[in-house]
Design a protein around this motif. Structure first.
Motif, short mmCIF file in Angstrom:
data_model
loop_
_atom_site.label_atom_id
_atom_site.label_comp_id
_atom_site.label_asym_id
_atom_site.label_seq_id
_atom_site.Cartn_x
_atom_site.Cartn_y
_atom_site.Cartn_z
N ALA A 1 48.42 -56.55 89.03
CA ALA A 1 49.51 -56.63 89.26
C ALA A 1 49.96 -57.05 90.82
CB ALA A 1 50.30 -55.19 89.11
N MET A 2 50.91 -58.35 90.95
CA MET A 2 51.23 -58.86 92.08
C MET A 2 52.73 -58.61 92.43
SD MET A 2 48.37 -60.49 92.61
CE MET A 2 48.74 -61.22 94.16
N GLY A 3 52.74 -58.23 93.66
CA GLY A 3 53.80 -57.95 94.42
C GLY A 3 54.37 -58.63 95.56
N VAL B 1 58.02 -57.55 91.55
CA VAL B 1 56.57 -57.28 91.31
C VAL B 1 56.49 -58.04 89.93
CG1 VAL B 1 57.13 -55.02 90.13
CG2 VAL B 1 54.75 -55.55 90.76
N ILE B 2 55.19 -58.27 89.68
CA ILE B 2 55.15 -58.95 88.07
C ILE B 2 53.61 -58.35 87.88
CG2 ILE B 2 54.01 -61.30 89.13
CD1 ILE B 2 54.92 -62.62 86.71
N THR B 3 53.61 -57.71 86.37
CA THR B 3 52.33 -57.25 85.99
C THR B 3 51.53 -58.58 85.63
OG1 THR B 3 53.35 -57.06 83.79
CG2 THR B 3 53.49 -55.35 85.25
N ASN B 4 50.17 -57.90 85.27
CA ASN B 4 49.34 -58.82 84.60
C ASN B 4 49.86 -59.40 83.36
OD1 ASN B 4 48.76 -56.38 83.42
ND2 ASN B 4 46.54 -56.70 83.00
N HIS C 1 47.45 -55.50 93.55
CA HIS C 1 47.12 -54.15 92.98
C HIS C 1 46.39 -54.04 91.46
CE1 HIS C 1 47.64 -49.71 92.96
NE2 HIS C 1 48.10 -49.89 91.80
N VAL C 2 45.16 -53.21 91.65
CA VAL C 2 44.74 -53.10 90.30
C VAL C 2 44.40 -51.63 90.14
CG1 VAL C 2 42.54 -53.59 88.75
CG2 VAL C 2 43.30 -55.42 90.19
N GLU C 3 45.36 -50.90 89.19
CA GLU C 3 45.34 -49.42 88.99
C GLU C 3 43.87 -48.98 88.66
OE1 GLU C 3 48.10 -47.99 89.74
OE2 GLU C 3 47.33 -46.07 89.26
N MET C 4 43.19 -49.60 87.70
CA MET C 4 42.19 -48.92 87.03
C MET C 4 40.85 -48.94 88.13
SD MET C 4 40.31 -51.79 84.50
CE MET C 4 41.91 -52.30 83.50
#
Length: 117
Positions: free
Chosen positions: A33-35, A50-53, A98-101
């Motif tokens: 995700a990029m913000g 923000v834009i998710t993958n 940001h990579v949550e996993m």
């Protein structure tokens, strides 16, 4: 290690436009995700867009209808198109990956946007 390099900031008159770019190194851009965040003098950093993958987007209420976030996975780049700029948009704008996993969070060094009245 991921590096983020922002560009496109500058001085613009109220009502004008700027496009910010953020180029990312590494191979995880497409799953991240990029913000875009911003921090004005004396204020806390705030999330602007923000834009998710998957391409879903979300915006700070005050920029809705004026700013557009987009991404180009082939170029590992995220953009922030800013139209109808206002003096209150003046801030240092930061790119975030940001990579949550993987519990990954990376920041660029920021680019200054100054909107004159």
């Amino acid at each position: 290690q991921v590096q983020l390099v922002e560009s496109g900031g500058g001085l613009v008159q109220a009502g004008g436009s700027l496009r910010l770019s953020c180029a990312a190194s590494g191979s995880i851009f497409s799953i991240a995700a990029m913000g875009w965040f911003r921090q004005a003098p004396g204020k806390q950093r705030e999330l602007v867009a923000v834009i998710t993958n998957a391409g879903s987007t979300n915006y700070l209420e005050s920029v809705k209808g004026r700013f557009t976030i987009s991404r180009d996975n082939a170029k590992n780049t995220v953009y922030l198109q800013m139209n109808s700029l206002k003096p209150e948009d003046t801030a240092v704008y930061y790119c975030n990956l940001h990579v949550e996993m993987y519990n990954m969070d990376y920041w660029g060094k920021g680019t200054l946007v100054t909107v004159s009245s």
